[in-house]
Design a protein around this motif. Structure first.
Motif, PDB file in Angstrom:
ATOM      1  N   LYS A 192      -7.430  -0.774 -10.712  1.00  0.00           N
ATOM      2  CA  LYS A 192      -6.474  -0.252 -11.682  1.00  0.00           C
ATOM      3  C   LYS A 192      -5.929  -1.358 -12.582  1.00  0.00           C
ATOM      4  O   LYS A 192      -5.698  -1.153 -13.767  1.00  0.00           O
ATOM      5  CB  LYS A 192      -5.335   0.449 -10.948  1.00  0.00           C
ATOM      6  N   THR A 225       0.857  -1.185   0.000  1.00  0.00           N
ATOM      7  CA  THR A 225       0.000   0.000   0.000  1.00  0.00           C
ATOM      8  C   THR A 225       0.893   1.234   0.000  1.00  0.00           C
ATOM      9  O   THR A 225       1.968   1.230   0.610  1.00  0.00           O
ATOM     10  CB  THR A 225      -0.988   0.005   1.183  1.00  0.00           C
ATOM     11  N   TYR A 232      -6.683   1.727  -7.059  1.00  0.00           N
ATOM     12  CA  TYR A 232      -6.338   3.136  -6.931  1.00  0.00           C
ATOM     13  C   TYR A 232      -7.489   3.776  -6.173  1.00  0.00           C
ATOM     14  O   TYR A 232      -8.665   3.560  -6.490  1.00  0.00           O
ATOM     15  CB  TYR A 232      -6.163   3.806  -8.300  1.00  0.00           C
ATOM     16  N   GLU A 263      -4.619  -4.558  -8.369  1.00  0.00           N
ATOM     17  CA  GLU A 263      -4.129  -3.276  -7.874  1.00  0.00           C
ATOM     18  C   GLU A 263      -5.300  -2.309  -7.847  1.00  0.00           C
ATOM     19  O   GLU A 263      -6.059  -2.198  -8.809  1.00  0.00           O
ATOM     20  CB  GLU A 263      -3.023  -2.724  -8.759  1.00  0.00           C
ATOM     21  N   GLN A 269      -4.500  10.086  -1.590  1.00  0.00           N
ATOM     22  CA  GLN A 269      -4.509   9.082  -2.654  1.00  0.00           C
ATOM     23  C   GLN A 269      -3.835   7.838  -2.105  1.00  0.00           C
ATOM     24  O   GLN A 269      -2.920   7.946  -1.279  1.00  0.00           O
ATOM     25  CB  GLN A 269      -3.699   9.537  -3.862  1.00  0.00           C
ATOM     26  N   THR A 311      -2.688   3.595  -3.278  1.00  0.00           N
ATOM     27  CA  THR A 311      -2.743   2.402  -4.104  1.00  0.00           C
ATOM     28  C   THR A 311      -2.589   1.219  -3.161  1.00  0.00           C
ATOM     29  O   THR A 311      -1.931   1.318  -2.116  1.00  0.00           O
ATOM     30  CB  THR A 311      -1.636   2.352  -5.185  1.00  0.00           C
TER      31      THR A 311
END
Length: 141
Positions: free
Chosen positions: A76, A55, A86, A84, A98, A100
């Protein structure tokens, strides 16, 4: 896109009145509940499938108590056994964070990853970051 609205709690603030930085990973995880439902519908931890392996969180604005936040989650990339995500967090229409996250579809008994089933792939595909949408901002490494 999966969308979740969360209400900050007083206990999630820090000494200067911001939402504490340790809170955001918990909020992003809460917004992933629809994904957890896909992989382990009965929520039986003995059969849990989604294991987080990476992460990356970037703070882009301040977050405060007293106003709801919106967490948006896109898929994503879908790999053979991994995916993955987003994610973006907004307060008052301002991008504040933000993230990931990379998850692996993991078999706890066999201690190895497994292919993501086709029916789950189809559902994940409904939440892909669409190429004609603005590309997600590039996060610094």
């Amino acid at each position: 896109m999966y969308k979740t609205i969360l209400t900050p709690r007083v206990s999630e603030t820090d000494a200067v009145g911001h939402i504490n930085n340790t809170t955001l990973p918990v909020w992003f995880e809460a917004a992933r509940n629809p994904l957890f439902d896909l992989f382990t519908p009965d929520h039986d931890f003995a059969k849990w499938k989604m294991v987080i392996v990476k992460t990356t969180l970037e703070f882009t604005g301040q977050i405060y108590f007293g106003q709801d936040v919106e967490v948006n989650v896109w898929v994503k990339k879908i790999g053979g056994s991994s995916l993955e995500l987003y994610e973006e967090l907004y307060q008052d229409n301002n991008l504040c964070a933000q993230n990931t996250a990379v998850y692996v579809n993991y078999n706890l008994d066999k201690k190895k990853s497994e292919q993501i089933p086709e029916e789950i792939r189809l559902e994940l595909g409904k939440h892909l970051w669409v190429k004609n949408e603005e590309e997600p901002p590039v996060m610094s490494e």
